[in-house]
Design a protein around this motif. Sequence first.
Motif, mmCIF file in Angstrom:
data_model
loop_
_atom_site.group_PDB
_atom_site.id
_atom_site.type_symbol
_atom_site.label_atom_id
_atom_site.label_comp_id
_atom_site.label_asym_id
_atom_site.label_seq_id
_atom_site.Cartn_x
_atom_site.Cartn_y
_atom_site.Cartn_z
ATOM 1 N N VAL A 175 0.828 -1.209 0.000
ATOM 2 C CA VAL A 175 0.000 0.000 0.000
ATOM 3 C C VAL A 175 0.860 1.255 0.000
ATOM 4 O O VAL A 175 0.515 2.268 -0.618
ATOM 5 C CB VAL A 175 -0.960 -0.005 1.207
ATOM 6 N N ASP A 176 1.988 1.198 0.691
ATOM 7 C CA ASP A 176 2.886 2.356 0.785
ATOM 8 C C ASP A 176 4.218 2.019 0.112
ATOM 9 O O ASP A 176 5.288 2.353 0.608
ATOM 10 C CB ASP A 176 3.106 2.706 2.260
ATOM 11 N N SER A 177 4.153 1.371 -1.053
ATOM 12 C CA SER A 177 5.353 0.857 -1.702
ATOM 13 C C SER A 177 6.221 1.942 -2.313
ATOM 14 O O SER A 177 5.737 2.986 -2.737
ATOM 15 C CB SER A 177 4.952 -0.141 -2.798
ATOM 16 N N GLN A 178 7.524 1.634 -2.397
ATOM 17 C CA GLN A 178 8.501 2.531 -3.009
ATOM 18 C C GLN A 178 8.752 2.199 -4.471
ATOM 19 O O GLN A 178 9.529 2.873 -5.152
ATOM 20 C CB GLN A 178 9.835 2.456 -2.238
ATOM 21 N N THR A 179 8.088 1.162 -4.990
ATOM 22 C CA THR A 179 8.482 0.608 -6.286
ATOM 23 C C THR A 179 8.021 1.419 -7.494
ATOM 24 O O THR A 179 8.569 1.257 -8.594
ATOM 25 C CB THR A 179 7.966 -0.833 -6.439
ATOM 26 N N GLY A 180 7.030 2.282 -7.325
ATOM 27 C CA GLY A 180 6.482 3.008 -8.467
ATOM 28 C C GLY A 180 7.493 3.855 -9.213
ATOM 29 O O GLY A 180 7.503 3.886 -10.450
ATOM 30 N N ALA A 181 8.356 4.544 -8.470
ATOM 31 C CA ALA A 181 9.354 5.405 -9.121
ATOM 32 C C ALA A 181 10.337 4.578 -9.939
ATOM 33 O O ALA A 181 10.746 4.983 -11.033
ATOM 34 C CB ALA A 181 10.110 6.218 -8.064
ATOM 35 N N TYR A 182 10.709 3.417 -9.413
ATOM 36 C CA TYR A 182 11.633 2.543 -10.133
ATOM 37 C C TYR A 182 10.970 1.996 -11.397
ATOM 38 O O TYR A 182 11.593 1.924 -12.467
ATOM 39 C CB TYR A 182 12.074 1.388 -9.222
ATOM 40 N N ALA A 183 9.700 1.617 -11.278
ATOM 41 C CA ALA A 183 8.981 1.086 -12.424
ATOM 42 C C ALA A 183 8.898 2.109 -13.548
ATOM 43 O O ALA A 183 9.134 1.788 -14.722
ATOM 44 C CB ALA A 183 7.582 0.646 -12.005
ATOM 45 N N THR A 184 8.565 3.334 -13.203
ATOM 46 C CA THR A 184 8.441 4.371 -14.221
ATOM 47 C C THR A 184 9.751 4.597 -14.958
ATOM 48 O O THR A 184 9.779 4.706 -16.183
ATOM 49 C CB THR A 184 7.975 5.686 -13.580
ATOM 50 N N ALA A 185 10.839 4.677 -14.214
ATOM 51 C CA ALA A 185 12.147 4.891 -14.838
ATOM 52 C C ALA A 185 12.525 3.711 -15.729
ATOM 53 O O ALA A 185 13.054 3.893 -16.826
ATOM 54 C CB ALA A 185 13.216 5.107 -13.765
ATOM 55 N N LEU A 186 12.247 2.507 -15.258
ATOM 56 C CA LEU A 186 12.577 1.326 -16.046
ATOM 57 C C LEU A 186 11.693 1.218 -17.291
ATOM 58 O O LEU A 186 12.168 0.834 -18.365
ATOM 59 C CB LEU A 186 12.445 0.065 -15.193
ATOM 60 N N ASN A 187 10.419 1.567 -17.160
ATOM 61 C CA ASN A 187 9.542 1.578 -18.331
ATOM 62 C C ASN A 187 10.050 2.571 -19.371
ATOM 63 O O ASN A 187 10.052 2.283 -20.574
ATOM 64 C CB ASN A 187 8.116 1.939 -17.938
ATOM 65 N N ALA A 188 10.506 3.737 -18.907
ATOM 66 C CA ALA A 188 11.045 4.745 -19.821
ATOM 67 C C ALA A 188 12.314 4.253 -20.503
ATOM 68 O O ALA A 188 12.636 4.676 -21.621
ATOM 69 C CB ALA A 188 11.332 6.041 -19.061
ATOM 70 N N ALA A 189 13.035 3.338 -19.830
ATOM 71 C CA ALA A 189 14.279 2.801 -20.387
ATOM 72 C C ALA A 189 14.050 1.553 -21.235
ATOM 73 O O ALA A 189 15.010 0.932 -21.688
ATOM 74 C CB ALA A 189 15.251 2.477 -19.250
ATOM 75 N N GLY A 190 12.785 1.176 -21.438
ATOM 76 C CA GLY A 190 12.483 0.055 -22.320
ATOM 77 C C GLY A 190 12.250 -1.278 -21.635
ATOM 78 O O GLY A 190 12.221 -2.321 -22.293
ATOM 79 N N PHE A 191 12.046 -1.274 -20.310
ATOM 80 C CA PHE A 191 11.815 -2.510 -19.555
ATOM 81 C C PHE A 191 10.330 -2.726 -19.281
ATOM 82 O O PHE A 191 9.585 -1.764 -19.078
ATOM 83 C CB PHE A 191 12.517 -2.449 -18.190
ATOM 84 N N PHE A 192 9.922 -3.982 -19.227
ATOM 85 C CA PHE A 192 8.663 -4.346 -18.593
ATOM 86 C C PHE A 192 8.926 -4.386 -17.088
ATOM 87 O O PHE A 192 10.050 -4.683 -16.652
ATOM 88 C CB PHE A 192 8.209 -5.741 -19.041
ATOM 89 N N THR A 193 7.919 -4.116 -16.281
ATOM 90 C CA THR A 193 8.062 -4.218 -14.826
ATOM 91 C C THR A 193 6.833 -4.906 -14.244
ATOM 92 O O THR A 193 5.732 -4.801 -14.768
ATOM 93 C CB THR A 193 8.214 -2.836 -14.153
#
Length: 292
Positions: A69-87
């Motif tokens: 619910v209070d995860s830190q993962t969203g920022a990492y996912a967005t950056a990785l998606n922008a870099a061409g990764f699935f998350t």
Amino acid sequence: MKQCLSTIFAGLVALVQVFALHTHAGEVRFTALKSNQLVTATLGKPADGSVGEKGSPAVVLLHHGGGCVDSQTGAYATALNAAGFFTLEPCLFRSVYQRERVAASYLPQVFGALRYLAQLPGVDKSRIAISGGSYGGTLTLMSATRWARENHADSSFPAFAAHVAFYPPCFLIERFVRSGRSIPQIPADAYSRYTGAPIRIFAGTLDDYEDRDPQSCASMVAAMGDEAKSLISMRLFDGATHGWDHGRTYSFFEAVACKGKGCENRNVSNPEVTQRGIEEMTSFLKASLKGQ
């Protein structure tokens, strides 16, 4: 002082932009291995919509011990998606009150996430990495062992191709390794053999879990043995506390903090370190998965 404030402000702006761009995502469900448990997760796709000829790389992102619910993962996912990764950001548990005592309890969900991505159209199943913070960092390190793969993974799919752990409780893992004793669900020799995938640890010099000992994670790696030392690299952020990427500053008493003595654990928000960690993780994954 002005230059320092400017750097921090720039990091904060960049981080806010990263959170705001988390739009290439949707909710999915997958089944944990060796059980019928359905796990809810957020699936993110490459922001530009392109997929490589052999498929694109992917990363499983694990939340901290406070829950999804209070995860830190969203920022990492967005950056990785922008870099061409699935998350894929699985919700292992919603809050600390629902958390299992032993992290290994979640290995069926972790390897279920790997299987889900390996079967997803557009994903290169040989280039799936894993990353997590704190409790998720423990699972990230555990998933690099041959014991975890042999006992919890679907062997018809490749192992995780890279592992990135943010501020894992290194002293706890070292204590377990040096004890030479098994605990429920984890054998004494769990950390003695590895899959061979590269491992990167990001840690802070003022982490209260480690009693602010900047050598704590290095000591853990030394206890793990030569194979671990050949696979694990580390990045220390000077002045960073536990949970620097949570987006807010707070503290709480933690019985296992200060290397088991018990003390107040501070999580001091640090947008600059968060942004640097995201950038360096992305670079590490690009380099590690390039030759797969």
